[in-house]
Design a protein around this motif. Sequence first.
Motif: not given
Length: 300
Positions: A96-100, A102-108, A121-123, A174-175
């Motif tokens: 349910h995570i999408r990276f655009d 800039e941000c990791f965005c959460l689906a609804t 995790s990310a860096g 949400s992001a």
Amino acid sequence: MKTFLKYTACLLVIAALAGCNKKELYTHEELYNASTLLKVDWLGASPTASTLQLHVWSVAEAIAVDTLFCLASDATVRLELPEAEYAVVATHDAAHIRFDGECFCLATDAGGLLSEPGEFSAGAGVFRPVAQQENTYVLQLFSFTRKLALRFRLDREADGRIASINARLGGMASARRLTDRTTTRDGAGIVEIAVEREDASGMRAADEGGIFFSGSRNLLGVHTNERQILTLTLHYTNGEEETLEQDLSSYLQDFNNHASGSVEDLTLNAGITIAGQPGVSATLGDWEPGTDSDLDATEK
């Protein structure tokens, strides 16, 4: 004779210079490339993926380096790069995570509620290797999710009166931005936390005599510009319903602050008091932080 000596001296100087130049000859790669060992640091936390996707690119426009590759969570890769400044990003897929970018965005979901993210995790970082020497760069990875658990204690008098409890929590992120992990770029959302009655057979001795409902949810974080409002709907066995609301902002103000080390789940405990007289009237008590062991009964 003097001419011969001068000629001989010149030859000796040329020979000496030629010897020095032979020792210092380098290829173009040796002169300008910087050998770099690149690895990641999970900061004491368990890896949230077995494989990472890494993106390395040159910050300087004159250097044409832009590469994508996969790396095992515990591996080290050697890169041969021209001496310059580089940016690096490490991410991995999560539910349910999408990276655009800039941000990791959460689906609804279909009802407009925020979906539950998988652990991830990310860096991101910047490094500048130096040519003609061995370089090492360690990229720190941060957890972008954390679990919140809610546990409610009801007195024995409530036995047989509560059929189920529904919990929704507003003011959720949400992001979340990659570089600084802030949660304010996009608007806040609402999550639903499944709350169920705990099995008395697995209850701890300290909890005997009480009725417990509990539930947990993995979260991207709290939206730091919004209030975190909990809405509980109590469904009674007689068919009636009652809604309780409480502001949890003060209890969750540090929820996002897990910059390093292992990320512990946060458990909040509260009591629900139901009036003994006919009809429904419930009161939600003050909250107290708990530990993972508070939910042991639900894990059995």
